[in-house]
Design a protein around this motif. Structure first.
Motif, PDB file in Angstrom:
ATOM      1  N   SER A   1       0.825  -1.212   0.000  1.00  0.00           N
ATOM      2  CA  SER A   1       0.000   0.000   0.000  1.00  0.00           C
ATOM      3  C   SER A   1       0.862   1.267   0.000  1.00  0.00           C
ATOM      4  O   SER A   1       0.423   2.314  -0.490  1.00  0.00           O
ATOM      5  N   LEU A   2       2.084   1.184   0.535  1.00  0.00           N
ATOM      6  CA  LEU A   2       3.000   2.330   0.466  1.00  0.00           C
ATOM      7  C   LEU A   2       3.337   2.659  -0.982  1.00  0.00           C
ATOM      8  O   LEU A   2       3.364   3.831  -1.383  1.00  0.00           O
ATOM      9  N   LEU A   3       3.599   1.620  -1.779  1.00  0.00           N
ATOM     10  CA  LEU A   3       3.894   1.828  -3.202  1.00  0.00           C
ATOM     11  C   LEU A   3       2.658   2.327  -3.945  1.00  0.00           C
ATOM     12  O   LEU A   3       2.761   3.171  -4.846  1.00  0.00           O
ATOM     13  N   VAL A   4       1.497   1.828  -3.555  1.00  0.00           N
ATOM     14  CA  VAL A   4       0.250   2.282  -4.177  1.00  0.00           C
ATOM     15  C   VAL A   4       0.023   3.761  -3.872  1.00  0.00           C
ATOM     16  O   VAL A   4      -0.352   4.546  -4.755  1.00  0.00           O
ATOM     17  N   GLY A   5       0.254   4.144  -2.618  1.00  0.00           N
ATOM     18  CA  GLY A   5       0.105   5.548  -2.244  1.00  0.00           C
ATOM     19  C   GLY A   5       1.021   6.453  -3.051  1.00  0.00           C
ATOM     20  O   GLY A   5       0.619   7.551  -3.484  1.00  0.00           O
ATOM     21  N   TRP A   6       2.247   5.998  -3.249  1.00  0.00           N
ATOM     22  CA  TRP A   6       3.201   6.774  -4.060  1.00  0.00           C
ATOM     23  C   TRP A   6       2.721   6.869  -5.506  1.00  0.00           C
ATOM     24  O   TRP A   6       2.792   7.946  -6.124  1.00  0.00           O
ATOM     25  N   ALA A   7       2.209   5.767  -6.063  1.00  0.00           N
ATOM     26  CA  ALA A   7       1.729   5.762  -7.449  1.00  0.00           C
ATOM     27  C   ALA A   7       0.518   6.683  -7.611  1.00  0.00           C
ATOM     28  O   ALA A   7       0.396   7.402  -8.613  1.00  0.00           O
ATOM     29  N   VAL A   8      -0.388   6.674  -6.628  1.00  0.00           N
ATOM     30  CA  VAL A   8      -1.558   7.560  -6.680  1.00  0.00           C
ATOM     31  C   VAL A   8      -1.115   9.014  -6.665  1.00  0.00           C
ATOM     32  O   VAL A   8      -1.620   9.852  -7.418  1.00  0.00           O
ATOM     33  N   ARG A   9      -0.141   9.338  -5.815  1.00  0.00           N
ATOM     34  CA  ARG A   9       0.343  10.711  -5.728  1.00  0.00           C
ATOM     35  C   ARG A   9       1.007  11.160  -7.034  1.00  0.00           C
ATOM     36  O   ARG A   9       0.819  12.289  -7.497  1.00  0.00           O
ATOM     37  N   LYS A  10       1.779  10.268  -7.639  1.00  0.00           N
ATOM     38  CA  LYS A  10       2.495  10.628  -8.865  1.00  0.00           C
ATOM     39  C   LYS A  10       1.565  10.793 -10.057  1.00  0.00           C
ATOM     40  O   LYS A  10       1.773  11.655 -10.913  1.00  0.00           O
ATOM     41  N   THR A  11       0.543   9.956 -10.146  1.00  0.00           N
ATOM     42  CA  THR A  11      -0.327   9.978 -11.321  1.00  0.00           C
ATOM     43  C   THR A  11      -1.583  10.827 -11.115  1.00  0.00           C
ATOM     44  O   THR A  11      -2.283  11.126 -12.089  1.00  0.00           O
ATOM     45  N   ASN A  12      -1.886  11.171  -9.842  1.00  0.00           N
ATOM     46  CA  ASN A  12      -3.092  11.931  -9.516  1.00  0.00           C
ATOM     47  C   ASN A  12      -4.368  11.162  -9.826  1.00  0.00           C
ATOM     48  O   ASN A  12      -5.448  11.756  -9.891  1.00  0.00           O
TER      49      ASN A  12
END
Length: 597
Positions: free
Chosen positions: A407-418
């Motif tokens: 979920s940490l990686l998912v959170g980072w991906a959500v932030r990067k892609t919006n």
């Protein structure tokens, strides 16, 4: 962790991570000018006055907006670090309490009442999020947080000092209301103090303690059991938890005072005499609506949890009444909110929003599927794969560790892609179907346990993705005013899904396992059928590789196959649900005001 603390301790941060929410030219609220002042104790902090406090919002929301306009970055970092530590302590204590449970119940004679109490405490703890959402919105986040901390502490004290099953039963209710309410209150606080595009990363960060605690909670429990005893295990945390919460309470109070001095807090207006005040809060809390939905859900969920205790099971008049009246009350809630409620628990249009309702359906479907395949998982690993309790716990914990880490990686991906929808559509649901579907083949006798671990890794990464994405979906589709309510609704769907999943698993087990066990057992063991069916201890008493043990394993495999087919089929609902989501661009949604993460 040390590098993370170093990063959080910096006086300033990149503008795209920690930001003052600036005025949105499309915002309907009037801007009153833009000024900024430098805080001497925190050079990186600015006071934003480009947006007024939401005048139409409820008092609790206005207070938290006022706080975020006066607190500093150091305050914010301290709050998040304290919350991480609090999650660590709560997760450690919860895992330890699970290990204590058989030792506590062995002290009492009324075991059956204790089992029923466990059902009731879990049910009440889950449903209490609905009225708690209104408490947080109307009275305030600190008030709700303190109330839940009080419930949790009272529950721990009562469990430490209980001398009978009735006291322990009451203690469990207090504990689970407090535990679920405390973590829920923190989630709402995180949503209040973070920009939408960074919220997934923040949610994942504060959940990361589970990566550690699932391995050490059993060790801590064993140390208490070998030393001062389980009572001191509860008693120690009755002191530790309030102590860990004290920094966040101090921050609440400190910034409340600052906001009050700055004149940002809403003025307290008299509601009139006692009866006028009572009428005001009855309407504000939507008391009738809450009674309809909570009572309806309680009756509906209890029918799934208590049917096995009834002589006639699903044909029992009690269970039939629970199902009928529970369903009718939930229908009455929908009609009341649509046509009669003077102030609705949640706007009907929002509840019918395709993104919100689809995310809630996804939450329910995931829990149905999870509880179908997980219900007899640990027993399968011990009986069929011949793992001891410790190794079984390692395999079972793959999901918790993997989902929290991923979920940490998912959170980072959500932030990067919006965006979040693409993660659910192209990764979350397909990989869940892959993991659960592969277990149809690999969760069978004579299959290497390594393949089961592989499937667990698939499901863990997909689960970590979908839980984050479904929460982002319900939050992105609404305004700040209704964040607490939509997250409570999402949790409600999860509770319903879990109850249904457990019931389906139980129905498959009781319908398949004894029949296939009778089919495979050698003639010499047929008289022991009932004992083998009813006890894992009896199942494990037969040597691994013996004819009887192999027969038991085959019956397990057949039962698991039906469970996993059902769990995989349910995922079709998940795929349809995520396809109905709107593809919301997160940085275009402005929900919060003041200094946020």
């Amino acid at each position: 962790m040390r590098s993370l603390l170093h990063k959080l301790g910096r006086p300033a941060a990149p503008a795209d991570i920690v930001e003052e929410v600036q005025h949105n030219p499309n915002d309907k609220e009037a801007a009153v000018g833009t000024t900024s002042a430098t805080n001497a104790s925190d050079p990186g902090a600015e006071t934003d006055s480009s947006q007024e406090i939401s005048k139409e919002a409820q008092a609790g929301i206005q207070r938290v907006e006022a706080m975020t306009k006066v607190w500093t970055r150091n305050d914010m970092y301290m709050a998040y670090i304290t919350i991480w530590i609090l999650y660590f302590v709560d997760a450690l204590q919860s895992g330890m309490s699970t290990s204590f449970y058989p030792y506590v119940t062995s002290s009492f004679a009324l075991h059956s009442l204790t089992a029923t109490t466990s059902i009731m405490s879990s049910l009440i703890g889950g449903l209490f999020k609905l009225p708690l959402a209104k408490i947080l919105d109307i009275w305030g986040r600190p008030q709700g947080f303190c109330a839940m901390l009080g419930c949790l502490t009272i529950g721990l004290i009562m469990m430490a000092g209980c001398n009978g099953v009735k006291t322990y039963a009451a203690a469990q209710v207090f504990y689970w209301v407090g535990y679920n309410g405390l973590t829920y209150s923190i989630s709402i606080f995180l949503a209040d103090t973070s920009a939408l595009k960074n919220r997934a990363l923040l949610f994942a960060f504060v959940s990361s303690p589970y990566i550690i605690t699932c391995w050490i909670s059993g060790i801590v429990a064993q140390r208490f059991l070998d030393g001062p005893g389980w009572r001191w295990g509860y008693g120690a945390f009755a002191i530790i938890v309030p102590a860990v919460c004290s920094p966040i309470l101090w921050l609440f109070y400190k910034n409340h005072v600052k906001a009050k001095k700055a004149g940002l807090l809403p003025k307290h207006e008299s509601k009139g005499n006692f009866w006028q005040t009572l009428k005001f809060y009855v309407i504000e809390f939507d008391i009738l609506g809450l009674l309809l939905i909570t009572t309806g859900l309680a009756l509906f969920l209890l029918s799934f949890n208590l049917y096995s205790y009834q002589k006639d099971q699903w044909k029992s008049p009690l269970i039939i009444c629970f199902l009928i009246f529970g369903g009718l009350l939930m229908i009455a809630f929908a009609l009341y909110e649509k046509f009669l409620a003077p102030k609705t628990f949640i706007p009907y249009q929002l509840l019918m929003d395709r993104t919100v309702i689809s995310a809630c359906i996804l939450a329910g479907a995931l829990f149905v599927s999870f509880y179908i395949w997980d219900s007899y998982f640990s027993s399968f690993l011990q009986v069929v794969n011949n793992l001891d309790v410790v190794k079984t716990s390692y395999v079972v914990n793959v999901y918790s560790v993997g989902s929290c880490f991923w979920s940490l990686l998912v959170g980072w991906a959500v932030r990067k892609t919006n965006r979040f929808k693409w993660l659910a559509v192209y990764f979350g649901v397909p990989v869940t179907i892959l993991g659960v579907g592969l277990m149809i083949h690999f969760r069978q006798p004579n299959e290497n346990v390594g393949y089961i671990v592989m499937c667990q890794i698939f499901i863990a990464t997909a689960g970590g993705t979908l839980v984050i994405c479904e929460q982002m979906a319900v939050m992105a589709a609404t305004s700040h005013e209704f964040i607490a309510v939509v997250l409570a609704i999402e949790a409600m769907f999860s509770n319903v899904g879990g109850a249904i999943g457990s019931t389906v698993a139980s129905a498959i087990w009781t319908g398949v396992f004894p029949k296939h066990l009778a089919k495979y057992l050698p003639a010499s063991e047929q008289q022991n059928l009932t004992a083998i069916y009813g006890s894992i201890v009896t199942q494990l008493s037969y040597p691994y590789g013996s004819e009887t043990r192999n027969a038991i394993a085959r019956a397990y495999g057949d039962s698991q196959k039906y469970m996993l087919i059902a769990a995989t089929a349910i995922q079709a609902i998940s795929m349809v649900s995520v396809l109905f989501w709107r593809d919301i661009k997160l940085d275009s949604v402005k929900q919060n005001k003041g200094l946020v993460f």
